[in-house]
Design an enzyme around this catalytic site. Structure first.
Site, PDB file in Angstrom:
ATOM      1  CB  VAL A  96      12.332  -5.367  -3.498  1.00 25.66           C
ATOM      2  CG1 VAL A  96      11.055  -5.439  -3.769  1.00 25.66           C
ATOM      3  CG2 VAL A  96      12.486  -4.986  -1.946  1.00 25.66           C
ATOM      4  N   GLY A  97      10.804  -8.454  -3.077  1.00 21.08           N
ATOM      5  CA  GLY A  97       9.850  -9.243  -2.472  1.00 21.08           C
ATOM      6  C   GLY A  97      10.362 -10.625  -1.816  1.00 21.08           C
ATOM      7  N   GLY A 157       4.907   2.161   1.185  1.00 23.08           N
ATOM      8  CA  GLY A 157       6.482   2.022   1.461  1.00 23.08           C
ATOM      9  C   GLY A 157       7.480   2.607   0.490  1.00 23.08           C
ATOM     10  NE  ARG A 158      12.009  -0.830  -0.114  1.00 21.79           N
ATOM     11  CZ  ARG A 158      12.381  -1.519   0.706  1.00 21.79           C
ATOM     12  NH1 ARG A 158      13.004  -1.158   2.023  1.00 21.79           N
ATOM     13  NH2 ARG A 158      11.747  -2.616   0.984  1.00 21.79           N
ATOM     14  CB  SER A 203       5.470  -6.618   1.375  1.00 15.71           C
ATOM     15  OG  SER A 203       5.026  -6.199   2.758  1.00 15.71           O
ATOM     16  NE  ARG A 249       6.139 -11.246  -5.213  1.00 14.74           N
ATOM     17  CZ  ARG A 249       6.998 -10.386  -5.647  1.00 14.74           C
ATOM     18  NH1 ARG A 249       6.554  -9.402  -6.269  1.00 14.74           N
ATOM     19  NH2 ARG A 249       8.207 -10.521  -5.259  1.00 14.74           N
ATOM     20  CD  GLU A 275       3.321 -13.046 -11.584  1.00 17.11           C
ATOM     21  OE1 GLU A 275       4.569 -13.001 -11.588  1.00 17.11           O
ATOM     22  OE2 GLU A 275       2.785 -12.114 -10.817  1.00 17.11           O
ATOM     23  CG  HIS A 329       5.886  -9.952 -12.066  1.00  8.09           C
ATOM     24  ND1 HIS A 329       5.706 -10.777 -10.880  1.00  8.09           N
ATOM     25  CD2 HIS A 329       6.833  -9.028 -11.396  1.00  8.09           C
ATOM     26  CE1 HIS A 329       6.320 -10.316  -9.690  1.00  8.09           C
ATOM     27  NE2 HIS A 329       6.835  -9.327  -9.982  1.00  8.09           N
TER      28      HIS A 329
END
Ligand code: NDP
Ligand code: DGY
Length: 321
Positions: free
Chosen positions: A77-78, A156-157, A210, A238, A267, A286
């Site tokens: 989604v990112g 958000g979502r 985001s 993030r 990461e 993650h």
């Protein structure tokens, strides 16, 4: 039409691509990231590119792909790894995977918050290493959600799904910050407040925004210095939203109580990173969306998005930018 996939994707996605019979699939046939040189080579002449959040898709990749490229489908989604200005210039469509991972990511974020606040990794370790000598009144005490104030940065979502899950724990006030107030916040009695208010009044801070130029490095020394000494910080957005040196300082000096991170910079986080020496920092690799079912659905959606872009038809989840 040729498509390049930068990684093995869940079988649900591969089946859809094969069954469609409209493209010749070339794949970086590994569970490990494609090297930059192999990405630049693999994408040459492709009409479609299916990538992951770990692939930086910039002008160099787009130039290597050439003029055939019509669609980029990311299994995420990112989309902060995509150079949208360059993509737009070339008239390329973008597909992504919103909604289908919201529940899994919210669930993991709540698990991380509880594990961090109630010191679960420390407790498990003490059982194994013999540190558990008896029941002791103040041993391994942490912080509970009942009666607390929770601050969600980015309602958000996923932020909203986290808030919905936290309210039944007896949260007293739910604060949130972002660019605009949200009508859906009413469902959790959310109060839209300036970031500074959220930071100074919350017992738990959850970052679920985001990554943008505005949010990059947002959680820095000044941010942590305004938090309560008893507050717990959780990030599942993030890694670069957080200045990790400042976070280390805040955790090791007792400026804040604890932190739970599902995302880091880089990461993977090197095993000798200072944050990993701290008992009050819980780091996960993650895994927000990592349920079998969610990853299968993400695979299928990313394949459908790719096919829509190749055929010039609707994509189930097209990014508008
Ligand atoms: P949404 O677009 O629904 O939500 C993003 C939120 O970020 C919006 O509410 C937006 O608020 C907010 N936001 C944007 N700019 C700011 C700002 N300056 N300050 C505060 N808030 C801001 O996305 P999702 O909820 O679906 O996903 C959010 C992010 O979670 C993804 O972009 C991704 O990075 C991360 N993610 C991580 C996962 C993991 O495995 N850990 C899994 C899935 C996603 P506004 O509308 O007011 O601008
Ligand atoms: C995303 O989708 O952006 C996550 O980080 C991985 O699911």
């Amino acid at each position: 039409m040729k498509v390049f996939l930068t990684r093995r994707i869940p079988p649900e996605g591969m089946k859809i691509l094969s069954a469609a019979g409209v493209c010749e699939v070339s794949l970086w046939d590994s569970d490990e990231p494609v090297q930059r040189a192999d990405l630049l080579k693999g994408v040459q002449g492709a009409h479609g590119l299916l990538c992951l959040l770990s692939d930086k898709i910039d002008a160099e990749v787009l130039d290597a792909a050439g003029p055939n490229l019509k669609v980029i489908s990311t299994l995420s989604v990112g989309y902060d790894h995509l150079a949208l200005d360059e993509i737009k210039k070339r008239g390329i469509r973008v597909g992504y995977t919103p909604d289908v991972l919201t529940d899994a990511t919210a669930e993991l974020t709540v698990a991380l918050l509880l594990a961090t606040a109630r010191r679960l990794p420390e407790g498990v370790e003490e059982v194994k290493n013999g540190g558990w000598s008896s029941w002791k009144p103040l041993w391994l005490c942490g912080y509970g959600l009942s009666g607390s104030t929770v601050g969600v940065i980015g309602l958000g979502r996923i932020g909203m799904a986290i808030a919905r899950r936290l309210m039944p724990f007896g949260v007293k006030r739910l604060l949130y910050s972002g660019r605009t107030a949200k009508a859906h916040a009413a469902e959790v009695n959310g109060e839209f407040v300036p970031l500074d208010t959220l930071v100074s009044e919350s017992d738990f801070i959850v970052v679920s925004c985001s990554l943008t130029p505005e949010t990059q490095g947002m959680c820095d020394k000044a941010f942590f210095s305004k938090m309560k000494n008893t507050a717990v910080f959780v990030n599942s957005s993030r890694g670069t939203v957080v200045n990790q040196e400042d976070l280390y300082e805040a955790l090791s000096s007792g400026q804040i109580a604890a932190a739970g991170l599902d995302v880091t910079t880089p990461e993977p986080l090197p095993t000798n990173h200072p944050l990993l020496t701290l008992k009050n920092c819980v780091v996960l690799p993650h895994i927000g969306s990592a349920t079998y079912s969610t990853r299968g659905i993400m695979g299928a959606l990313s394949a459908q998005n790719l096919l829509g872009g190749l055929q010039g038809t609707d994509m189930p989840s097209e990014l508008t930018f």
